[in-house]
Design a protein around this motif. Structure first.
Motif, PDB file in Angstrom:
ATOM      1  N   ARG A   1       0.888  -1.297   0.086  1.00 11.76           N
ATOM      2  CA  ARG A   1       0.027  -0.093  -0.121  1.00 11.76           C
ATOM      3  C   ARG A   1       0.989   1.235   0.102  1.00 11.76           C
ATOM      4  N   TRP A   2       1.970   1.459   0.819  1.00  6.36           N
ATOM      5  CA  TRP A   2       2.700   2.557   0.978  1.00  6.36           C
ATOM      6  C   TRP A   2       3.362   2.851  -0.410  1.00  6.36           C
ATOM      7  N   PRO A   3       4.047   1.995  -1.136  1.00  5.79           N
ATOM      8  CA  PRO A   3       4.543   2.420  -2.574  1.00  5.79           C
ATOM      9  C   PRO A   3       3.435   3.151  -3.285  1.00  5.79           C
ATOM     10  N   ILE A   4       2.329   2.507  -3.482  1.00  5.85           N
ATOM     11  CA  ILE A   4       1.287   2.916  -4.216  1.00  5.85           C
ATOM     12  C   ILE A   4       0.988   4.434  -3.932  1.00  5.85           C
ATOM     13  N   ILE A   5       0.608   4.622  -2.444  1.00  2.00           N
ATOM     14  CA  ILE A   5       0.192   5.757  -2.169  1.00  2.00           C
ATOM     15  C   ILE A   5       1.144   6.771  -2.459  1.00  2.00           C
TER      16      ILE A   5
ATOM     17  N   LYS B   1      10.145   7.122  -1.400  1.00  2.00           N
ATOM     18  CA  LYS B   1       9.524   5.895  -2.052  1.00  2.00           C
ATOM     19  C   LYS B   1      10.680   5.021  -2.140  1.00  2.00           C
ATOM     20  N   TYR B   2      11.896   5.315  -2.412  1.00  2.00           N
ATOM     21  CA  TYR B   2      12.805   4.394  -2.683  1.00  2.00           C
ATOM     22  C   TYR B   2      13.317   4.015  -1.221  1.00  2.00           C
ATOM     23  N   GLU B   3      13.329   4.744  -0.322  1.00  2.00           N
ATOM     24  CA  GLU B   3      13.692   4.495   1.051  1.00  2.00           C
ATOM     25  C   GLU B   3      12.585   3.309   1.731  1.00  2.00           C
ATOM     26  N   VAL B   4      11.216   3.398   1.501  1.00  2.00           N
ATOM     27  CA  VAL B   4      10.550   2.689   1.893  1.00  2.00           C
ATOM     28  C   VAL B   4      10.632   1.286   0.997  1.00  2.00           C
TER      29      VAL B   4
ATOM     30  N   ALA C   1     -16.491   3.000   4.885  1.00  2.00           N
ATOM     31  CA  ALA C   1     -16.199   1.963   4.084  1.00  2.00           C
ATOM     32  C   ALA C   1     -15.672   2.454   2.749  1.00  2.00           C
ATOM     33  N   THR C   2     -15.635   3.987   2.667  1.00  2.00           N
ATOM     34  CA  THR C   2     -14.806   4.517   1.544  1.00  2.00           C
ATOM     35  C   THR C   2     -13.753   5.004   2.190  1.00  2.00           C
ATOM     36  N   ASP C   3     -12.498   4.509   1.979  1.00  2.00           N
ATOM     37  CA  ASP C   3     -11.263   5.153   2.832  1.00  2.00           C
ATOM     38  C   ASP C   3     -10.223   4.768   1.618  1.00  2.00           C
ATOM     39  N   LEU C   4      -9.620   6.073   1.204  1.00  2.00           N
ATOM     40  CA  LEU C   4      -8.933   6.011   0.102  1.00  2.00           C
ATOM     41  C   LEU C   4      -7.362   5.714   0.387  1.00  2.00           C
ATOM     42  N   SER C   5      -6.859   5.428   1.546  1.00  2.00           N
ATOM     43  CA  SER C   5      -5.794   5.036   1.731  1.00  2.00           C
ATOM     44  C   SER C   5      -5.700   3.469   1.610  1.00  2.00           C
TER      45      SER C   5
END
Length: 475
Positions: free
Chosen positions: A26-30, A65-68, A192-196
């Motif tokens: 999820r984090w890389p997508i965000i 993003k690279y670090e993650v 139920a609608t949570d963008l993260s």
């Protein structure tokens, strides 16, 4: 950290946790979505200085993003002038400067979004830019069918409330409780609608998550339901003749969920179950979709000019050659009714926004009495403090690996009985931690298809299908 529960927290290094999935998927997508948004904003910028700054922000997000993705060591946060940076960096040092994918999930995810905010806060021209605003607006437009349904329901409801005489007969109180329950459940499932979490849903998928039919099917999925106690508490305060009766809502997501939160707030005020509602938004862009004060203003602006909002095509619709469907006269009138109601409540001081940077701190709410005593004293004035959503729930219980049968009143520690705070958590489950379940329920849910089985993972609690509604009286 010393104030948190003495129970291990969920970690991004645990393969059986949703934290593991979050850090690696999820984090890389965000972050990628944030990079894309910032890049688009820079491309449409004519000011050379602002454009140069924007490019540096894109570079900073790319580095993040690279670090993650490469599980680098988390580094001290640059000082952007806000005092919470010191708290983040102190806790990072206490954790021993861990790597991204082997660290306490709650702290690391909060650090992630605080670090994204710092990339903008350190600039001159982008300080107030919300890198997630475009996504919030798009998702709210996608919620149009449910918005229109609730707008019609709300107008009818308010009209009926104003035309009916107040009665304390058992039959009328029963009706009032049923209505209160329905409104709370609307407020609950708006989460139920949570963008993260919903990083790739289509328009049709979002429609399926919302609306009355979805709510009816979901009633059986509320695993803990203390709404009867909450209604009794609010009714007693109303019948006692107290002049000032306040309800606080610590907000979660913008867009449709904020819309249903305002439906709920308007109902409480119109039904006399509260005389004031205080909304607590975030102060910085947070967990993709969390409410900022600007999101409240944007929602009211959309309702003030609903035809413009819904009938003006977005960039994506222009590219796809799509023309938005026009609003009917009745639909526009019903949305206009909501605008008049909510803007009046806001103008008269019955509906108040009160942001506080404590909500975007690095740790659990067990720390609030020591770290934000003035806020806690203020919240004691409230009849009920409603914490919306998954992250607020995780912070309430310290994101710790509690036994799922642990009472909610115990898991919230210093905010529980004796604190003077009446706390209601409205949470659809999107993380491992859960408390207050009856014995055997967790095992039963794990035995469901994709519930986790014998793997040790609590997968049933990852998808927002199940919910808990937990109440703790402060006396």
């Amino acid at each position: 950290m010393d104030l948190d529960p003495k129970i291990p927290q969920y970690s991004t290094g645990d393969p059986n946790s949703f934290a593991w999935q979050t850090g690696r998927r999820r984090w890389p997508i965000i972050i990628t979505q944030a990079i894309d948004d910032a890049y688009r904003a820079v491309a449409h910028c004519d000011d050379p200085e602002k454009q140069t700054e924007g490019k540096r922000i894109v570079e900073a997000l790319t580095k993040l993003k690279y670090e993650v993705q490469h599980d680098r060591a988390m580094t001290p946060m640059p000082d952007d002038g806000y005092p919470d940076v010191a708290a983040y960096n102190k806790e990072l040092e206490q954790l021993g400067n861990p790597t991204w994918l082997k660290a306490p999930w709650l702290y690391t995810e909060c650090y992630l979004f605080r670090r994204i905010s710092t990339s903008f806060a350190l600039s001159t021209h982008w300080k107030n830019y919300d890198v997630f605003a475009r996504q919030k607006t798009s998702t709210f437009r996608s919620s149009r069918p449910a918005v229109l349904e609730l707008a019609a329901r709300y107008k009818d409801l308010i009209t009926q409330l104003r035309s009916s005489s107040s009665s304390s007969s058992p039959e009328d109180i029963e009706k009032e409780q049923l209505l209160f329950t329905e409104m709370c459940e609307i407020c609950l499932w708006g989460n139920a609608t949570d963008l993260s979490l919903l990083t790739s849903l289509t328009y049709e998928d979002i429609q399926k998550l919302q609306g009355s039919e979805a709510r009816k099917k979901a009633e059986a999925n509320i695993l803990v339901n203390d709404l009867a106690s909450v209604f009794s508490h609010l009714l007693q305060a109303k019948q006692s003749g107290k002049k000032e009766r306040r309800v606080d809502i610590v907000l979660d997501n913008a867009g449709f969920e904020l819309f249903v939160d305002l439906v709920f707030a308007g109902y409480l005020l119109s039904a006399g179950l509260a005389t004031h509602v205080v909304l607590h938004p975030k102060s910085i862009p947070w967990f993709v979709s969390d409410v900022l004060p600007s999101d409240f203003a944007a929602l009211l602006n959309a309702l003030a000019a609903p035809r413009y909002f819904y009938e003006t095509s977005s960039e994506e619709e222009d590219l796809q050659g799509k023309t938005p469907e026009k609003l009917g006269d009745k639909e526009a009138e019903e949305l206009g009714f909501l605008f008049q109601e909510w803007s009046r409540f806001h103008a008269e001081g019955q509906l108040v926004l009160r942001p506080n940077r404590v909500w975007t701190g690095p740790g659990s709410f067990w720390r609030l009495p020591a770290e934000a005593p003035e806020l806690v004293e203020d919240l004691k004035e409230s009849e009920v403090v409603i914490f919306k959503g998954d992250l607020n729930y995780r912070k309430l219980v310290g994101d710790a690996a509690w036994d799922p049968t642990t009472p909610f009143t115990e898991a919230i520690g210093p905010l529980g009985p004796g604190s003077g705070l009446n706390i209601l958590a409205l949470r659809t489950c999107k993380a491992d931690v859960v408390v207050g379940l009856p014995p055997g329920k967790d095992e039963e849910l794990k035995a469901l298809d994709d519930g986790g089985g014998d793997s040790g993972a609590r997968k049933w609690a990852w998808n927002g299908k199940w919910a808990v509604v937990s109440f703790s009286k402060g006396t």
